[in-house]
Design a protein around this motif. Structure first.
Motif, mmCIF file in Angstrom:
data_model
loop_
_atom_site.group_PDB
_atom_site.id
_atom_site.type_symbol
_atom_site.label_atom_id
_atom_site.label_comp_id
_atom_site.label_asym_id
_atom_site.label_seq_id
_atom_site.Cartn_x
_atom_site.Cartn_y
_atom_site.Cartn_z
ATOM 1 N N THR A 284 0.823 -1.202 0.000
ATOM 2 C CA THR A 284 0.000 0.000 0.000
ATOM 3 C C THR A 284 0.860 1.257 0.000
ATOM 4 O O THR A 284 0.516 2.247 -0.660
ATOM 5 N N GLU A 285 1.981 1.249 0.709
ATOM 6 C CA GLU A 285 2.869 2.410 0.716
ATOM 7 C C GLU A 285 3.412 2.690 -0.675
ATOM 8 O O GLU A 285 3.505 3.842 -1.103
ATOM 9 N N GLY A 286 3.802 1.627 -1.410
ATOM 10 C CA GLY A 286 4.254 1.828 -2.780
ATOM 11 C C GLY A 286 3.150 2.392 -3.654
ATOM 12 O O GLY A 286 3.394 3.265 -4.497
ATOM 13 N N PHE A 287 1.925 1.929 -3.448
ATOM 14 C CA PHE A 287 0.790 2.443 -4.211
ATOM 15 C C PHE A 287 0.534 3.910 -3.881
ATOM 16 O O PHE A 287 0.226 4.716 -4.769
ATOM 17 N N ILE A 288 0.683 4.259 -2.596
ATOM 18 C CA ILE A 288 0.485 5.657 -2.205
ATOM 19 C C ILE A 288 1.533 6.559 -2.854
ATOM 20 O O ILE A 288 1.229 7.671 -3.322
ATOM 21 N N THR B 91 0.624 7.008 -6.402
ATOM 22 C CA THR B 91 -0.554 7.860 -6.496
ATOM 23 C C THR B 91 -0.206 9.326 -6.295
ATOM 24 O O THR B 91 -0.746 10.206 -6.982
ATOM 25 N N SER B 92 0.695 9.621 -5.357
ATOM 26 C CA SER B 92 1.068 11.017 -5.105
ATOM 27 C C SER B 92 1.720 11.640 -6.341
ATOM 28 O O SER B 92 1.465 12.807 -6.667
ATOM 29 N N VAL B 93 2.549 10.845 -7.039
ATOM 30 C CA VAL B 93 3.174 11.349 -8.265
ATOM 31 C C VAL B 93 2.106 11.618 -9.321
ATOM 32 O O VAL B 93 2.128 12.660 -10.009
ATOM 33 N N LEU B 94 1.158 10.696 -9.466
ATOM 34 C CA LEU B 94 0.089 10.876 -10.452
ATOM 35 C C LEU B 94 -0.783 12.082 -10.117
ATOM 36 O O LEU B 94 -1.230 12.807 -11.019
ATOM 37 N N VAL B 95 -1.001 12.314 -8.815
ATOM 38 C CA VAL B 95 -1.795 13.477 -8.411
ATOM 39 C C VAL B 95 -1.083 14.773 -8.790
ATOM 40 O O VAL B 95 -1.707 15.723 -9.285
ATOM 41 N N ILE B 96 0.218 14.818 -8.570
ATOM 42 C CA ILE B 96 0.983 16.018 -8.933
ATOM 43 C C ILE B 96 0.907 16.262 -10.433
ATOM 44 O O ILE B 96 0.703 17.406 -10.887
#
Length: 297
Positions: A45-49, A52-57
């Protein structure tokens, strides 16, 4: 992320096997299996987060430019940055290919780091072991270490000229201090019992330094090396400000003169990716070649 997932799979499989082998009952085995499954799920889940943070940026960047909340002159669109990258990759920048600019920057940084490693590690070990030598060098290091690189870069240009020697010297000074201080800290952390034990077994002189002191302070050396690379890398742009016609830092500075924000973004992203790869390489060496780091001795 696939690499880290497979690595975690292997780690948890080994730990799970070890736990089951030592477990006294089937109940404990079941509880242990559930615990390892939970830990693996959290790690994945940490890797997914992170992803996800990169994709959000990237999404926020796209949305901001698509809705024109910021003038494209100051914040280019992701498509414009990609187009600039493809153009530089195909045609080069100011007469030189992109790989040539990367090579020039990495050459200056690499030579400076080699010089810093070759001098800071032995000097740091000597200063950590012999207080008179540390007392002689400490005022010099502490004087120049807080100085901004541009404060003495002009002197380096006057002394060494406008070519690569002055740039390499600037990067060397930026990398030397953090690595030097990290080595001193590592040597001072070594237990006297370990040194005396090695001496009682006949280790003296260079044997003591090479087989006892150096391996014992390798954790601090690698931490200092990562810090030194970060400081030197951040100084790279300053090193390429004066009389340079090549390098990623120079490309970013030159593009800023013509308000080419898309080229500036290309240069910054390339520098960031290279920095991540360098740091990942150092961590890989530390993890694979120095297995005793992190273990109690």
């Amino acid at each position: 992320m696939a690499y880290y997932t497979s690595l975690l799979d292997l780690l948890f499989m080994v730990l799970k096997t070890s736990q089951q082998r030592n477990a006294p009952s089937g109940i404990n085995r079941g509880v242990g299996s559930q615990s390892w499954a939970l830990l693996r799920k959290l790690s994945t889940t940490e890797g997914f987060i992170s992803l996800t943070s990169v994709l959000v940026i990237l999404f926020v960047w796209y949305l901001t430019t698509a809705l024109e909340w910021v003038d494209p002159l100051f914040l280019p669109t992701p498509l414009a940055v990609w187009s600039a990258f493809v153009e530089i990759l195909r045609d080069g920048y100011k007469g030189s290919s992109l790989f040539f600019h990367i090579y020039q920057s990495m050459y200056r940084l690499g030579v400076a780091l080699v010089l810093a490693i070759a001098t800071a590690i032995p000097l740091g070990m000597l200063c950590g072991f012999f207080s008179p030598i540390r007392a002689a060098l400490d005022p010099i290091i502490e004087f120049y270490r807080p100085l901004p690189p541009l404060a003495y870069y002009t002197l380096l240009v006057i002394w060494l000229g406008i070519e690569n020697p002055s740039k390499i010297a600037l990067l060397f000074l930026a990398a030397f201090a953090p690595l030097f201080l990290a080595v001193i800290s590592g040597v001072q952390r070594i237990s006297l019992d370990r040194i005396n034990g090695a001496r009682s077994l006949g280790a003296e002189g260079w044997q003591l330094f090479f087989y006892v002191i150096l391996p014992s302070c390798l954790p601090e050396i690698f931490t200092g090396l990562r810090t030194a690379i970060g400081v030197a890398y951040s100084t790279l742009v300053a090193a390429e400000m004066v009389a340079a016609v090549s390098g990623i830092g120079w490309m970013v500075l030159d593009a800023s003169k013509f308000l080419r924000s898309d080229v500036i973004f290309v240069g910054i992203i390339i520098m960031g990716i290279i920095a991540i790869l360098i740091d990942a390489g150092i961590r890989w060496v530390q993890r694979t070649q120095l297995p005793w780091i992190g273990r109690d001795s």
